[in-house]
Design a protein around this motif. Sequence first.
Motif, mmCIF file in Angstrom:
data_model
loop_
_atom_site.group_PDB
_atom_site.id
_atom_site.type_symbol
_atom_site.label_atom_id
_atom_site.label_comp_id
_atom_site.label_asym_id
_atom_site.label_seq_id
_atom_site.Cartn_x
_atom_site.Cartn_y
_atom_site.Cartn_z
ATOM 1 N N TYR A 141 -36.213 14.954 43.434
ATOM 2 C CA TYR A 141 -34.949 14.426 43.967
ATOM 3 C C TYR A 141 -34.998 12.909 44.160
ATOM 4 O O TYR A 141 -34.069 12.315 44.691
ATOM 5 C CB TYR A 141 -34.618 15.102 45.313
ATOM 6 C CG TYR A 141 -35.746 15.038 46.315
ATOM 7 C CD1 TYR A 141 -36.053 13.857 46.974
ATOM 8 C CD2 TYR A 141 -36.534 16.155 46.573
ATOM 9 C CE1 TYR A 141 -37.098 13.785 47.865
ATOM 10 C CE2 TYR A 141 -37.582 16.097 47.474
ATOM 11 C CZ TYR A 141 -37.859 14.912 48.119
ATOM 12 O OH TYR A 141 -38.903 14.834 48.997
ATOM 13 N N LYS A 152 -45.047 9.699 52.679
ATOM 14 C CA LYS A 152 -45.402 11.121 52.591
ATOM 15 C C LYS A 152 -46.920 11.266 52.605
ATOM 16 O O LYS A 152 -47.429 12.366 52.491
ATOM 17 C CB LYS A 152 -44.842 11.741 51.301
ATOM 18 C CG LYS A 152 -43.367 12.074 51.351
ATOM 19 C CD LYS A 152 -42.984 13.010 50.216
ATOM 20 C CE LYS A 152 -41.518 13.402 50.273
ATOM 21 N NZ LYS A 152 -40.645 12.436 49.602
ATOM 22 N N MET A 174 -46.163 9.231 43.639
ATOM 23 C CA MET A 174 -45.816 10.642 43.789
ATOM 24 C C MET A 174 -44.607 10.921 42.903
ATOM 25 O O MET A 174 -44.058 10.017 42.291
ATOM 26 C CB MET A 174 -45.559 10.956 45.266
ATOM 27 C CG MET A 174 -46.838 10.890 46.086
ATOM 28 S SD MET A 174 -46.586 10.982 47.853
ATOM 29 C CE MET A 174 -46.342 9.267 48.279
HETATM 30 S S1 SF4 Z 1 -39.120 10.569 47.214
HETATM 31 FE FE1 SF4 Z 1 -40.580 9.154 48.188
HETATM 32 S S2 SF4 Z 1 -42.592 10.093 47.887
HETATM 33 FE FE2 SF4 Z 1 -41.194 11.116 46.481
HETATM 34 S S3 SF4 Z 1 -41.434 9.995 44.549
HETATM 35 FE FE3 SF4 Z 1 -39.706 9.057 45.662
HETATM 36 S S4 SF4 Z 1 -40.588 7.360 46.848
HETATM 37 FE FE4 SF4 Z 1 -42.276 8.701 46.195
#
Ligand code: SF4
Length: 384
Positions: A112, A189, A108
């Motif tokens: 942030y 997620k 993903m």
């Molecule tokens: S915040 Fe979590 S879901 Fe989003 S890119 Fe980073 S590791 Fe993956």
Amino acid sequence: MTGDAPAGVPVDPAVPWDIRSVLVDAAVAGSAMAGRVRRTLPGVPFTVLEHPGALADALPGGPEADRTGGRVLHLAAHRGRFLRPCPGARSYRCCGYRIVHIGEGCPMDCTYCILKAYLRSDILRAFANTADMFAELGDIFGRDRTRRFRVGTGEFADSLALEPVTGHTLELLHFLRDFDNVVVELKSKTADLSWMAANPRPDRVLAAWSVNAPAVVAAQERGAPPLSARLAAAREAARAGFGVCLHFDPVVPHPGWEEGYAATVDMIASFLRPRDIVYISLGSLRFLPELPARLAAMGRLPDYYLSEFVDDLDGKRRLLRPLRVRQLRHVAGLLAKCGLAGKLYLCMESDEVWRAVFGRAPQGPDGLARRLMELAFEKRREGP
Ligand code: SF4
């Protein structure tokens, strides 16, 4: 489910996350995980790396190059420690969580995400030498069975994003069935619940989801399933008797954030009962200083990086305290109205911020870690 493909590359829905190439260290080419990956990705080229330097040769432009031909999955033999302390700074309240290091990188693409700056590569890496991992974990967890551990896999990777391909968590849960003194948190997620097939003790697995305001989910979490899918999975896990954890991390300043976080809390209340939830963390926006420049170079710098930040003791940049406290207090207040006040904690914040948000700070240096350990091991009623 697939993530966003690089521009111009057709996505094959049969190939999870658009993985177009698998590289395997020779030491794990015969591993159970390598076998599973071959079966799951039958049409994807599989290259065995005969020596460590072969990785760079197999990747045009090297590991840090931007790739436009789909994602690369590297099945690696990890040579370092598998169990690590969470990298909390000394001056912040640490939650005492231990990381089980199963891999690095995430398919993903959240603007942030701290991994973007930590890892400097978009390669997805899964550590396939699970026998070595289980030898190390078995030695530590088995030494004194009265000593309890709260561990998790979602620190350098999403716990479950690669699960349909690697079966990593299924293997880990089978192994952990022998250790009543360990609770494992699976933080994701995705809406993946395939790990339930390992039939783990429901009171030894915490099913955890990262949540955010709807506008942040829509604009800043590319490739991640919608909030409703995450919460539907959370409800299913709760109905199966698993404790659910939620992580508001990071709370992001954006236009309409008060209403946005209120909408998310309403949604949580419509999917989950307070007793389904074990704990909820709140974390403010923080990032490594080099991240905004990287995002700007990709033409993806979101407006929230234009807020005011302060350089903090752990080398990260954090939102200035007044807005940070206002945001954390707002979300904590919304959750408290849903009967969740006793289950909230702040991720990596000082006593001053704790007091400003909750009117109190955890007792003693390991007060937070002890409280979360109690919540994690608390007896929960099984079933719906
Ligand atoms: S915040 Fe979590 S879901 Fe989003 S890119 Fe980073 S590791 Fe993956």
